[in-house]
Scaffold this active site. Structure first.
Site, PDB file in Angstrom:
ATOM      1  N   GLY A  22       0.839  -1.194   0.000  1.00 14.19           N
ATOM      2  CA  GLY A  22       0.000   0.000   0.000  1.00 14.19           C
ATOM      3  C   GLY A  22       0.872   1.240   0.000  1.00 14.19           C
ATOM      4  O   GLY A  22       1.422   1.612   1.030  1.00 14.19           O
ATOM      5  N   GLY A  26       4.116   8.293   1.369  1.00 12.14           N
ATOM      6  CA  GLY A  26       4.882   8.648   2.556  1.00 12.14           C
ATOM      7  C   GLY A  26       6.146   7.825   2.677  1.00 12.14           C
ATOM      8  O   GLY A  26       6.367   6.871   1.923  1.00 12.14           O
ATOM      9  N   VAL A  27       6.966   8.160   3.663  1.00 13.50           N
ATOM     10  CA  VAL A  27       8.266   7.505   3.809  1.00 13.50           C
ATOM     11  C   VAL A  27       8.131   6.067   4.297  1.00 13.50           C
ATOM     12  O   VAL A  27       8.931   5.196   3.908  1.00 13.50           O
ATOM     13  CB  VAL A  27       9.177   8.319   4.750  1.00 13.50           C
ATOM     14  CG1 VAL A  27       8.647   8.332   6.177  1.00 13.50           C
ATOM     15  CG2 VAL A  27      10.609   7.800   4.713  1.00 13.50           C
ATOM     16  N   CYS A 113     -11.023   2.635   9.215  1.00 15.94           N
ATOM     17  CA  CYS A 113     -10.412   2.618   7.886  1.00 15.94           C
ATOM     18  C   CYS A 113      -9.507   1.405   7.728  1.00 15.94           C
ATOM     19  O   CYS A 113      -9.522   0.733   6.689  1.00 15.94           O
ATOM     20  CB  CYS A 113      -9.624   3.906   7.648  1.00 15.94           C
ATOM     21  SG  CYS A 113      -8.775   3.964   6.054  1.00 15.94           S
ATOM     22  N   CYS A 210      -7.728  12.131   7.414  1.00 18.84           N
ATOM     23  CA  CYS A 210      -7.453  12.448   6.007  1.00 18.84           C
ATOM     24  C   CYS A 210      -8.493  13.363   5.393  1.00 18.84           C
ATOM     25  O   CYS A 210      -8.162  14.304   4.694  1.00 18.84           O
ATOM     26  CB  CYS A 210      -7.330  11.165   5.200  1.00 18.84           C
ATOM     27  SG  CYS A 210      -8.487  10.968   3.853  1.00 18.84           S
TER      28      CYS A 210
END
Length: 377
Positions: A22, A26-27, A113, A210
């Site tokens: 997924g 992001g890092v 989520c 989000c």
């Protein structure tokens, strides 16, 4: 500087096993993909869009995240797929979020989520469309198969451990999931990303919900739920102000009450100590250890156990009633099939109905439930 390797506790790699990562932009997911490649897996990325913002919306920045995810996949030489789960998110996460706030509770949409989107819809898509053997996420948790059944353990980095948000996973879902960065400290993850020249190495961690992003929470919520103003009262029943809606407040809240400098009060700060839904009254008291803010336990329902069995009745374990809270020693007692009574060893402040209570046995995340009501005695 040498690349930091994850510990050997990760699942044994197999060259012909396909992992769908997924990729969030992001890092953490970036380094997860890199580590799995290094371990010999066949790796592909999948970017999820879970919220439909309009063309002028600057809050979720899905386009920017997708751009970063694509740049990382290009750098690593892996394919990136995309999928839109906005409909599933609205039906299974956002509507639950609104319903809980309307009921005066404080939900955690990130947990829902993970349950409904990242480890259900995502896993189904990875299976049915991409023929995955495993999925992987950038969560700071670990997986262990030492007991003969997959268990979820806390992440090595105690400050970043995300097991609280993943307690709804079953052992079957855990067995299909890989969590490479759970074996590392966050600083090590950023170091790896920088060493590998990944564009996300210094990208700020995402915070908040989000679909709200940088907007004021009250402004966002008021567009979906009408405000219901009411009185603010002290625990003794004195009216000292008004609120714009109980949904905007949570137990233990200190800021944003607008009641400073009251006559005949000491210098201790005011806290929300209760919400009386039947009267639409916000109850406040002074001091973080106000008696009305403390509880000796709680009841929880909507139970989920990772092993699908749960701990023994009367088990002495620990619990977190909010993220990054220290573990609290407790005993767990079943009260029917889908309800537990939890008694703390010592009183705890600001336990909040609607939030998740997550139980642990040392490093193992056992599961949890939704806090329904408090015990004050």
């Amino acid at each position: 500087m040498a690349i930091i390797e994850p510990t050997a506790a990760l699942i044994e790699p197999t060259a012909n096993k396909k992992v769908i990562v997924g990729m969030s932009g992001g890092v953490d997911s970036s380094v997860s993909a890199y580590l799995l490649l290094k371990q010999g897996y066949q790796v592909e990325g999948l970017f999820m869009k879970n919220w439909e913002e309009d063309d002028t919306d600057e809050y979720c920045a899905a386009a920017d995240d997708l751009k970063d995810a694509q740049a990382v996949c290009d750098k690593l030489g892996i394919k990136l797929h995309t999928v839109n789960f906005a409909s599933e998110y609205w039906d299974n996460v956002f509507e639950y979020f609104l319903a809980e706030y309307k009921a005066g509770r404080t939900p955690n949409p990130d947990i829902i989520c993970n349950k409904e989107i990242k480890f259900k819809a995502f896993l189904e898509f990875a299976d049915d469309i991409l023929d995955a053997d495993y999925i992987a996420m950038g969560h700071y948790v670990r997986r262990s198969d030492d007991s003969g059944q997959s268990q979820m353990l806390r992440g090595i980095d105690g400050n970043k451990d995300q097991s609280y948000f993943l307690y709804t996973l079953s052992h079957e879902q855990v067995s299909r999931s890989l969590f490479p960065v759970g074996e590392l400290e966050k600083s090590e993850v950023r170091e790896i990303a920088k060493e590998m020249g990944l564009i996300t190495h210094d990208k700020k961690d995402s915070t908040g919900i989000c679909f709200i992003g940088e907007r004021k929470f009250t402004d966002f919520l008021s567009t979906f739920l009408p405000a219901q103003p009411g009185n603010i009262e002290t625990a003794e029943g004195e009216v000292i102000g008004t609120h714009q809606g109980l949904m905007y407040h949570t137990l233990g809240q200190r800021k944003g009450l607008g009641i400073g400098g009251m006559k005949n009060s000491n210098d201790d700060p005011w806290y929300v100590v209760d919400k009386e839904m039947d009267r639409n009254v916000l109850v406040v008291g002074q001091g973080g250890n106000h008696p009305r803010l403390m509880s000796t336990g709680f009841y929880a329902d909507q139970l989920h156990w990772v092993d699908r069995i749960g701990p023994d009745n009367g088990a002495k374990i620990t619990v977190k009633t909010r993220y990054r809270q220290r573990d609290v020693a407790c005993s767990l007692h079943y009260d029917g099939e889908d309800r537990v009574k939890v008694l703390f060893d010592e009183p705890v402040a600001a336990v909040t109905p609607g939030q998740s209570a997550v139980f642990y046995d040392a490093e193992v995340c056992l599961g949890g439930g939704i806090i329904d009501s408090l015990i004050r005695e």
